[in-house]
Design a protein around this motif. Structure first.
Motif, short mmCIF file in Angstrom:
data_model
loop_
_atom_site.label_atom_id
_atom_site.label_comp_id
_atom_site.label_asym_id
_atom_site.label_seq_id
_atom_site.Cartn_x
_atom_site.Cartn_y
_atom_site.Cartn_z
N LEU A 10 28.02 45.17 44.29
CA LEU A 10 28.18 44.13 43.27
C LEU A 10 29.63 43.80 42.98
O LEU A 10 29.93 42.69 42.56
N ALA A 14 31.76 39.98 43.23
CA ALA A 14 32.38 39.58 41.96
C ALA A 14 33.86 39.27 42.17
O ALA A 14 34.39 38.31 41.59
N ILE A 57 25.23 37.93 43.71
CA ILE A 57 24.96 38.78 42.54
C ILE A 57 23.62 38.42 41.90
O ILE A 57 22.83 39.30 41.56
N ILE A 61 20.34 40.96 41.68
CA ILE A 61 19.68 41.31 40.42
C ILE A 61 18.22 40.86 40.42
O ILE A 61 17.33 41.59 39.96
#
Length: 79
Positions: A10, A14, A57, A61
């Motif tokens: 992750l 980012a 991302i 999720i």
């Protein structure tokens, strides 16, 4: 160890999304970075990097929540 790998999975997108935001911000303030020939190419590259990082991302999720059964019924597969 598994949580650390998930964190790294992750963090990298980012950082890519953050770099995309930086490129778009530099375009607004007319700061041209070296690998880009003009400001419009720099903005488009930043926008693509931002969408790619954010999409990864979000997909990560969503997949995790889907696996744990925490999504709304409308997102579940129809049998």
């Amino acid at each position: 160890m598994g949580r650390f790998i998930a964190l790294m999975i992750l963090v990298i997108p980012a950082v890519i999304a953050g770099y995309g935001i930086k490129l778009m911000r530099d375009t607004i303030f007319t700061l041209l970075n070296t690998p880009y020939p003009n400001l419009s190419v720099q903005f488009i590259a930043g926008f693509i990097l931002f969408l790619a990082g954010l999409g990864f991302i979000g997909g990560f999720i969503f997949h995790r929540d889907k696996k744990n059964g925490k999504i709304a019924p409308r997102f579940k597969k129809q049998k």
